[in-house]
Scaffold this active site. Sequence first.
Site, PDB file in Angstrom:
ATOM      1  N   LEU A   1       0.764  -1.265   0.099  1.00 33.00           N
ATOM      2  CA  LEU A   1      -0.022  -0.006  -0.020  1.00 33.00           C
ATOM      3  C   LEU A   1       1.007   1.226  -0.003  1.00 33.00           C
ATOM      4  O   LEU A   1       0.302   2.549  -0.350  1.00 33.00           O
ATOM      5  CB  LEU A   1      -1.056   0.040   1.109  1.00 33.00           C
TER       6      LEU A   1
ATOM      7  N   ASN B   1       7.628   3.471  -0.626  1.00 32.57           N
ATOM      8  CA  ASN B   1       8.351   2.639   0.227  1.00 32.57           C
ATOM      9  C   ASN B   1       8.792   1.049  -0.473  1.00 32.57           C
ATOM     10  O   ASN B   1       7.707   0.451  -0.772  1.00 32.57           O
ATOM     11  CB  ASN B   1       7.282   2.171   1.333  1.00 32.57           C
ATOM     12  N   VAL B   2       9.922   1.127  -0.929  1.00 28.76           N
ATOM     13  CA  VAL B   2      10.376  -0.009  -1.966  1.00 28.76           C
ATOM     14  C   VAL B   2      10.055  -1.101  -1.318  1.00 28.76           C
ATOM     15  O   VAL B   2       9.626  -1.979  -2.160  1.00 28.76           O
ATOM     16  CB  VAL B   2      11.805   0.049  -2.106  1.00 28.76           C
TER      17      VAL B   2
ATOM     18  N   SER C   1       7.861  -2.300   0.701  1.00 34.50           N
ATOM     19  CA  SER C   1       6.404  -2.503   0.904  1.00 34.50           C
ATOM     20  C   SER C   1       5.763  -2.863  -0.562  1.00 34.50           C
ATOM     21  O   SER C   1       5.268  -3.836  -0.625  1.00 34.50           O
ATOM     22  CB  SER C   1       5.557  -1.311   1.141  1.00 34.50           C
TER      23      SER C   1
ATOM     24  N   GLU D   1       4.018  12.875   9.728  1.00 29.39           N
ATOM     25  CA  GLU D   1       4.473  11.626   9.665  1.00 29.39           C
ATOM     26  C   GLU D   1       4.841  11.149  11.318  1.00 29.39           C
ATOM     27  O   GLU D   1       5.581  10.090  11.350  1.00 29.39           O
ATOM     28  CB  GLU D   1       5.334  11.047   8.699  1.00 29.39           C
TER      29      GLU D   1
ATOM     30  N   ARG E   1       6.303  13.470   2.464  1.00 25.00           N
ATOM     31  CA  ARG E   1       5.287  13.095   3.359  1.00 25.00           C
ATOM     32  C   ARG E   1       4.951  14.230   4.529  1.00 25.00           C
ATOM     33  O   ARG E   1       3.896  14.584   4.881  1.00 25.00           O
ATOM     34  CB  ARG E   1       5.319  11.880   3.924  1.00 25.00           C
TER      35      ARG E   1
ATOM     36  N   HIS F   1      10.745   8.287   4.845  1.00 25.64           N
ATOM     37  CA  HIS F   1      10.946   8.986   6.116  1.00 25.64           C
ATOM     38  C   HIS F   1      12.322   9.181   6.370  1.00 25.64           C
ATOM     39  O   HIS F   1      13.072   8.519   6.034  1.00 25.64           O
ATOM     40  CB  HIS F   1      10.295   8.038   7.517  1.00 25.64           C
TER      41      HIS F   1
ATOM     42  N   ASN G   1       7.629  -5.385   4.755  1.00 23.28           N
ATOM     43  CA  ASN G   1       6.520  -4.407   4.530  1.00 23.28           C
ATOM     44  C   ASN G   1       7.306  -3.069   4.894  1.00 23.28           C
ATOM     45  O   ASN G   1       6.356  -2.063   4.679  1.00 23.28           O
ATOM     46  CB  ASN G   1       5.548  -4.728   5.580  1.00 23.28           C
TER      47      ASN G   1
ATOM     48  N   CYS H   1      11.322   1.761  13.237  1.00 26.67           N
ATOM     49  CA  CYS H   1       9.885   1.835  12.743  1.00 26.67           C
ATOM     50  C   CYS H   1       8.885   1.200  13.908  1.00 26.67           C
ATOM     51  O   CYS H   1       7.758   1.744  14.141  1.00 26.67           O
ATOM     52  CB  CYS H   1       9.559   1.346  11.508  1.00 26.67           C
TER      53      CYS H   1
END
Length: 444
Positions: free
Chosen positions: A21, A25-26, A28, A174, A214, A250, A362, A368
């Site tokens: 989704l 984000n590579v 993910s 974020e 973001r 991020h 993910n 994180c």
Amino acid sequence: MKHFEANFDGLVGPTHNYAGLSFGNVASQSNAAQVSNPKDAAKQGLKKAKALADMGMVQGMLAPQERPDIHTLRRVGFTGSDADVLSQAAKASPVLLQACASASSMWTANAATVSPSADSDDGKLHFTPANLVDKLHRSIEPVTTGNILKAIFTDERYFAHHQHLPEHPHFGDEGAANHTRLCHDYGQAGVEVFVYGRSVADLSRPAPVKYPARQTLEASQAVARLHQLSDDRTVYMQQNPDVIDQGVFHNDVIAVGNQNVLFYHEQAFLETQAKLAEIDKKMHGNMYFIEVPTAKVSVQDAVKSYLFNTQIITLSDGNMAIIAPTDCQENPAVHAYLNELVTLNTPIKAVHYFDVKQSMQNGGGPACLRLRVAMNETELAAVNPQVMMNDALFARLNQWVDKHYRDRLSTQDLADPQLLMESRTALDELTQIMKLGSVYQFQR
């Protein structure tokens, strides 16, 4: 009085899946549609959290969110029983169902921005949940995030909770993934570094082209105001838009700080030297700026291994250690760099590797998975004790995972009404284990 930095890790939810989704984000996106293992994911996270507690760190856990999010699906027009809502959404908009079933709240670095009492003008510990407006699947998190934080940090004498920023790209926020606090001692006033990807008001500033920025400067400034941070306690740095376009979605994918150490990639920021000078001045010197050159670790290797999505922790002997994913061990350039780093003249003297592959696939590494909260012993005594990691909670949560979690989950399974029931049953029991009260929509 004792002061320390506590870590609050996100407990991986029962719907942990690979839907790909997160544009930008590579990891993910490259693992989209794989079959996940929620049970393994939750246990990997618990094992990492327990290991830190065993190292003497103050370690808590944050509960996952209710997923699939039936409330949001009803808001956009799906009706009938909960099973009907899932069935209709799966047929009409599988992507929407996937967004409403994401276990992304596990990455609590995005849950909120936290400013300790030593930094704020009113002497309180401040929390602002991130609005996460850039991604649909994360934009539905902040209300429940706020509920969970209030259920853990309840005492208004010590803790100040703010509503998330207005839900508009102007205030794209974020959370702590774009924020790091530097200090000489956790109990002393420090300098909070806010990293942004773009400015809404100043269009002359560079911005990424391929992937979204973001975090806005305006969001970071708003959080600093809410948290009553003075100008001499804040530094705003712009992330290099070129690295955002290389998958650094991020700042915690390209830099990490702890106390008087800032560990960052050569390409992480714009105007690096001027901003480091500002930090050094506001910190009154004695900083360790550890810059990793591109010649030793490429941005691509940094993103693939999550070298900077590591935790830097201060141990009881005063030395620092890096908590890294095993992916760093498996990458020759990164492993060689870390072996060299512990021999250099910096406070970082050890690296500990952990398998968090279910999260890594993910797009989320050790950093994180945790929200940092610098606090003193009086504030810790006011925290809900049922969320703090110890032998009993570790055993209890592992039993809870064994009882409620599946060991394989595909995106097709997200429409299964039984999964919703399993998830709600699990979370209802978890709120009793952690004494959280009714923090979820289905409990009200």
